[in-house]
Scaffold this active site. Structure first.
Site, PDB file in Angstrom:
ATOM      1  CG  HIS A  31      42.168   3.990 -18.034  1.00 21.32           C
ATOM      2  ND1 HIS A  31      42.387   3.667 -16.717  1.00 21.32           N
ATOM      3  CD2 HIS A  31      41.460   2.935 -18.553  1.00 21.32           C
ATOM      4  CE1 HIS A  31      41.838   2.487 -16.450  1.00 21.32           C
ATOM      5  NE2 HIS A  31      41.268   2.028 -17.546  1.00 21.32           N
ATOM      6  CG  ASP A  67      43.149   3.543 -12.528  1.00 21.88           C
ATOM      7  OD1 ASP A  67      44.030   4.301 -12.098  1.00 21.88           O
ATOM      8  OD2 ASP A  67      42.560   3.728 -13.605  1.00 21.88           O
ATOM      9  CG  HIS A 122      44.128   8.022 -10.803  1.00 19.14           C
ATOM     10  ND1 HIS A 122      45.196   7.389 -11.408  1.00 19.14           N
ATOM     11  CD2 HIS A 122      44.630   9.115 -10.185  1.00 19.14           C
ATOM     12  CE1 HIS A 122      46.299   8.073 -11.160  1.00 19.14           C
ATOM     13  NE2 HIS A 122      46.001   9.117 -10.411  1.00 19.14           N
ATOM     14  CG  ASP A 179      40.469   6.829 -14.555  1.00 17.65           C
ATOM     15  OD1 ASP A 179      41.148   7.706 -13.965  1.00 17.65           O
ATOM     16  OD2 ASP A 179      40.994   5.872 -15.166  1.00 17.65           O
ATOM     17  CG  HIS A 221      44.055  10.105 -18.451  1.00 19.58           C
ATOM     18  ND1 HIS A 221      45.350   9.662 -18.246  1.00 19.58           N
ATOM     19  CD2 HIS A 221      43.941  11.256 -17.747  1.00 19.58           C
ATOM     20  CE1 HIS A 221      45.983  10.493 -17.443  1.00 19.58           C
ATOM     21  NE2 HIS A 221      45.161  11.467 -17.141  1.00 19.58           N
ATOM     22  CG  ASP A 255      45.846   3.241 -14.924  1.00 20.24           C
ATOM     23  OD1 ASP A 255      47.085   3.394 -14.885  1.00 20.24           O
ATOM     24  OD2 ASP A 255      45.051   4.181 -15.094  1.00 20.24           O
ATOM     25  CG  ASP A 259      47.673   4.908 -12.273  1.00 19.19           C
ATOM     26  OD1 ASP A 259      46.846   4.092 -11.842  1.00 19.19           O
ATOM     27  OD2 ASP A 259      47.342   5.981 -12.843  1.00 19.19           O
ATOM     28  CD  GLU A 287      46.682   6.401 -18.460  1.00 24.44           C
ATOM     29  OE1 GLU A 287      47.775   7.007 -18.548  1.00 24.44           O
ATOM     30  OE2 GLU A 287      45.598   6.925 -18.742  1.00 24.44           O
TER      31      GLU A 287
HETATM   32 MG    MG Z   1      45.308   5.796 -13.038  1.00 23.03          MG
HETATM   33 MG    MG Z   2      43.051   5.088 -15.129  1.00 25.22          MG
END
Ligand code: MG
Ligand code: MG
Length: 311
Positions: A99, A126, A128, A130, A143, A229, A231, A274
């Site tokens: 990312h 995502d 996260h 980020d 990332h 992403d 995840d 990712e």
């Molecule tokens: Mg992530």
């Molecule tokens: Mg990310």
């Protein structure tokens, strides 16, 4: 009228904690991404993979940051290449790569949007946010920082290239969050950002936040970039990512989002990020990312023939 799509492979992995993301673009191609886009009526131009610049200027930054010089070199390089596509009459799909690629794509897209005199919105799917700055990240993996950088948060000066046109926090919708560090949480609160963590999705589903966000983009005649992403998805359906977090979006939640985006006709660019093929199971995650892309480009449930499992 023929619709055009450009695929740009961005094989970054310097921003991630595990090696393998540099194989992401080729795994997506092997899973049939160009053909699936063609099947949705697009003329596809695959621009191949960007090469890491041969000249990497050593950057004197905080010592805890991992592979900083390489990631900064990538950001400059990705910015230039993405911008050149963003100003053309084509639908860009940036395929990563970790990312940290967004440290190049986001500033490029904001620059192109500013020149078109249209606001840009970002749907961030995502686990996260980020939103770490160079000083708040404890892992040092870059990332985890691209959104803070693209928003012009302090601390990136004299390390990363200056961001001329920043992403506006009010134009970002984050969905799927379930791994947020305290400094990121504080920043979300300070900036008043719209975030839908998994608790809110559990309670209300994905339809409401997506519909609300799309209304806003439409009202303001905005461009819409989607950053997906791996995840974001539940690890049971998408294991090929170095940062799995339990409790992610389900198969149908993810497809519903993509189908609503397709119906809206508002999406102007996409980023798939990712994917770490080294961690995949027989291409399961790459297949899903391609299938979600097809949904975003118009493939509907009624387009899906009878499923026959292999005995
Ligand atoms: Mg992530
Ligand atoms: Mg990310």
């Amino acid at each position: 009228m023929t619709k055009h799509c450009s695929i740009l492979g961005i094989p970054t992995e310097s921003g991630a904690g595990r090696k393998g993301c540099l194989m992401g673009p080729d795994a997506l191609r092997a899973a049939g991404l160009p053909e699936m886009i063609q099947a949705q009526g697009y003329d596809v131009r695959d621009l191949g993979n960007l090469a890491l610049p041969t000249k990497i200027t050593p950057i004197d930054g905080p010592q805890h940051l991992v592979r900083l010089s390489e990631t900064v070199a990538w950001a400059q390089h990705i910015h230039q290449a993405s911008y050149e596509i963003a100003v053309q009459d084509t639908f860009p799909i940036f395929i990563g790569g970790d990312h940290s690629m967004a440290a190049g794509t986001l500033p490029a897209l904001t620059q192109a949007a500013a020149e078109k005199e249209r606001p840009i919105f970002v749907l961030w799917l995502d686990a996260h946010p980020d939103l770490h700055t160079l000083s708040s990240t404890t892992s040092g993996h870059l990332h985890g920082t691209p959104m803070a950088y693209a928003m012009g948060q302090p601390g990136f000066e004299n390390v990363f290239p200056p961001v001329k046109h920043t992403v506006q926090p009010s134009n970002v919708c984050m969905i799927g969050l379930r791994s947020i560090d305290p400094p990121e949480r504080k920043l979300i609160g300070d900036l008043g950002m719209e975030v839908w963590d998994m608790r809110r999705i559990d309670e209300m589903g994905v339809r409401h936040p997506i519909a609300e966000f799309l209304d806003k983009v439409r009202r303001e005649n905005g461009l819409l970039h989607v950053s997906l992403d791996v995840d974001f998805l539940d690890p049971a359906i998408a294991p090929a990512v170095g940062t799995t977090v339990p409790g992610g979006a389900s198969f149908r939640e993810a497809h519903l989002i993509m189908e609503m985006l397709a119906d809206s006709g508002l999406v102007t660019s996409l980023e798939l990020t990712e994917l770490n093929p080294y961690l995949d199971m027989c291409g399961k995650t790459a297949d899903l990312m391609c299938d979600l892309t097809a949904s975003l480009l118009g493939k509907s449930v009624l387009d899906r023939p009878t499923y026959r499992s292999v005995a």
